[in-house]
Design a protein around this motif. Sequence first.
Motif, PDB file in Angstrom:
ATOM      1  N   MET A  93      13.685   6.148 -10.942  1.00 37.72           N
ATOM      2  CA  MET A  93      13.515   6.546  -9.557  1.00 37.72           C
ATOM      3  C   MET A  93      12.537   5.604  -8.866  1.00 37.72           C
ATOM      4  N   LYS A  94      12.870   5.219  -7.647  1.00 33.01           N
ATOM      5  CA  LYS A  94      11.980   4.419  -6.809  1.00 33.01           C
ATOM      6  C   LYS A  94      11.430   5.312  -5.710  1.00 33.01           C
ATOM      7  N   THR A  95      10.154   5.134  -5.400  1.00 29.17           N
ATOM      8  CA  THR A  95       9.535   5.879  -4.315  1.00 29.17           C
ATOM      9  C   THR A  95       9.254   4.928  -3.169  1.00 29.17           C
ATOM     10  N   LEU A 112       7.281   0.953   3.064  1.00 31.61           N
ATOM     11  CA  LEU A 112       6.334   0.638   2.000  1.00 31.61           C
ATOM     12  C   LEU A 112       6.949   1.067   0.674  1.00 31.61           C
ATOM     13  N   VAL A 113       6.876   0.188  -0.320  1.00 34.61           N
ATOM     14  CA  VAL A 113       7.368   0.509  -1.654  1.00 34.61           C
ATOM     15  C   VAL A 113       6.173   0.929  -2.497  1.00 34.61           C
ATOM     16  N   ALA A 114       6.280   2.077  -3.145  1.00 35.72           N
ATOM     17  CA  ALA A 114       5.199   2.576  -3.996  1.00 35.72           C
ATOM     18  C   ALA A 114       5.450   2.143  -5.450  1.00 35.72           C
ATOM     19  N   PHE A 115       4.390   1.788  -6.145  1.00 38.45           N
ATOM     20  CA  PHE A 115       4.518   1.317  -7.520  1.00 38.45           C
ATOM     21  C   PHE A 115       4.146   2.374  -8.543  1.00 38.45           C
ATOM     22  N   LYS A 116       2.934   2.876  -8.501  1.00 38.91           N
ATOM     23  CA  LYS A 116       2.461   3.806  -9.533  1.00 38.91           C
ATOM     24  C   LYS A 116       1.715   4.958  -8.870  1.00 38.91           C
ATOM     25  N   PRO A 117       2.108   6.189  -9.211  1.00 43.19           N
ATOM     26  CA  PRO A 117       1.332   7.324  -8.700  1.00 43.19           C
ATOM     27  C   PRO A 117       0.094   7.564  -9.556  1.00 43.19           C
TER      28      PRO A 117
END
Length: 80
Positions: A1-3, A73-78
Motif C-alpha cells: 500500500m502507498k500512502t 505529497l508521497v508518504a514514506f514511513k509512518p
Amino acid sequence: MKTIFVQFKCKPGKAYQVADELVQTVEQISEVYSTSGQYDLIAKFYLDDNRDIGHFVTERLQVMDGVADTFTLVAFKPFL
C-alpha cells in the motif's frame, strides 16, 4: 500500500462540496480535513502498490467539479 496526501485548492464556495464528493465517491480515501492557508482541503489516500499516483491524481481527483489545483505529497514511513 502507498500512502499519499493531496491538498486541494477549491473554486470559491466549493470546498465542502469537494470534500463531500471525495468521501462519497473515492474508495481510496482515508480522511479529509478543511485547512487554512493556500489550500482548502487535505486528504489522505491509500493506493495499491501497482496504482500509478500520477494517473490517480490527474484522472480521478483533479477533474472533480470544484477543484482548481492540487498538491501531492508521497508518504514514506509512518511513526506511531
